[in-house]
Enzyme design. Sequence first.
Site, mmCIF file in Angstrom:
data_model
loop_
_atom_site.group_PDB
_atom_site.id
_atom_site.type_symbol
_atom_site.label_atom_id
_atom_site.label_comp_id
_atom_site.label_asym_id
_atom_site.label_seq_id
_atom_site.Cartn_x
_atom_site.Cartn_y
_atom_site.Cartn_z
ATOM 1 N N HIS A 154 -112.059 37.769 97.726
ATOM 2 C CA HIS A 154 -113.366 38.062 98.298
ATOM 3 C C HIS A 154 -113.174 38.621 99.695
ATOM 4 C CE1 HIS A 154 -112.652 33.941 99.937
ATOM 5 N NE2 HIS A 154 -113.284 34.428 100.993
ATOM 6 N N HIS A 203 -117.620 32.256 95.758
ATOM 7 C CA HIS A 203 -118.176 33.491 96.312
ATOM 8 C C HIS A 203 -117.249 34.651 95.987
ATOM 9 C CE1 HIS A 203 -115.469 31.862 99.287
ATOM 10 N NE2 HIS A 203 -115.721 32.742 100.224
ATOM 11 N N HIS A 218 -112.849 38.941 107.396
ATOM 12 C CA HIS A 218 -111.548 38.709 106.764
ATOM 13 C C HIS A 218 -111.520 39.213 105.328
ATOM 14 C CE1 HIS A 218 -113.556 34.876 105.420
ATOM 15 N NE2 HIS A 218 -112.860 35.099 104.305
ATOM 16 N N HIS A 250 -112.085 23.906 103.997
ATOM 17 C CA HIS A 250 -113.485 24.153 104.324
ATOM 18 C C HIS A 250 -114.365 23.058 103.739
ATOM 19 C CE1 HIS A 250 -112.889 28.111 105.919
ATOM 20 N NE2 HIS A 250 -112.517 28.660 104.784
ATOM 21 N N TYR A 259 -106.259 31.114 107.895
ATOM 22 C CA TYR A 259 -106.649 32.428 108.394
ATOM 23 C C TYR A 259 -105.581 32.901 109.368
ATOM 24 C CZ TYR A 259 -111.305 31.578 106.515
ATOM 25 O OH TYR A 259 -112.359 31.329 105.675
ATOM 26 N N GLU A 269 -107.004 35.934 104.812
ATOM 27 C CA GLU A 269 -107.054 34.527 104.428
ATOM 28 C C GLU A 269 -106.212 34.300 103.186
ATOM 29 O OE1 GLU A 269 -110.425 31.136 103.284
ATOM 30 O OE2 GLU A 269 -110.789 33.238 102.763
#
Length: 311
Positions: A154, A203, A218, A250, A259, A269
């Site tokens: 993503h 996502h 990112h 997260h 990151y 990432e």
Amino acid sequence: MAITGVMRPGHIQIRVLDLEISRKFYRDVVGLVETGTDPQGRVYFKCWDERDHNSVILRQADRAGVDFVGFRVSDRAALDGFERALKARGLATDRLPAGEMLETGERLRFTLPSGHDFELYADKTHVGNGLGLVNPPPWGADAERGIAPIRFDHCLLYGPNVQENKALFTEVLGFRLVERILGPKEAGEPELAIFLSCSHKTHDIAFVEHPEPGKLHHVSLRMASWEKVQRASDIMGMNKVSIDIGPTRHGTTRGETIYAWDPSGNRFETFAGGYEPYPDWEPITWTFDEFGHGLDFPTGKLHESFLGVVT
């Protein structure tokens, strides 16, 4: 999980300041598989377990950032349908001919309200992952070079008009909202960040409200496990890669993450884990006062560089 319409992230073109240094970094440290160079001088890569010819493209430029992001659709009929729907929405579209990108078919490009160039395509040459389709082993030599992510997962993009992006993606492109981050109560709790999926992932693309259009936060590369994320941190240390955050988890998405910065200052990432939000999933909301734990769950810290530095 989508079987028609928009299926998944397909490619991203990144601007880099020194093409040869970046080529070596993405090939030898990140561990992507180099698949070609086109007449424009762009360098093409794929992750080792991706079957399509390319997913990450590097272009020499005088400033870092993102040129465009592309998602694959199910077929050419879907591509034509999206063009009609976008035009009905009042968006200008452009058709880029097959072959403008190596081994990639015709692309439908338009500009998002956030100022990002976004495109859809239906065709890209399958080159395989080197393992074959009959009785394949679980991994090969490409899975051991460098960090060796398995796919382009993503990206997070910064720009204005996040609510207009949300409407476009959910009402026209068939995405759904999976998570969101609200602003402070005194500002009326606007949605500052949205996480959108066209699959059963947490996502496939995300947006954060930002005054400058067209910015990259990112590029995320999928790792197979938390153990592989930890291995990535060792490789980053061995190669003196500058790390922004991590290794950590997260709260948003439950993803396990690091990151870090490429040689041009683009953030990337290494990401693993996360839940699987099927179509009946109800969106998760993070309030502004708890977003520190959404970003870095163990510490609850709002990292200044993470929030403020984009390319």
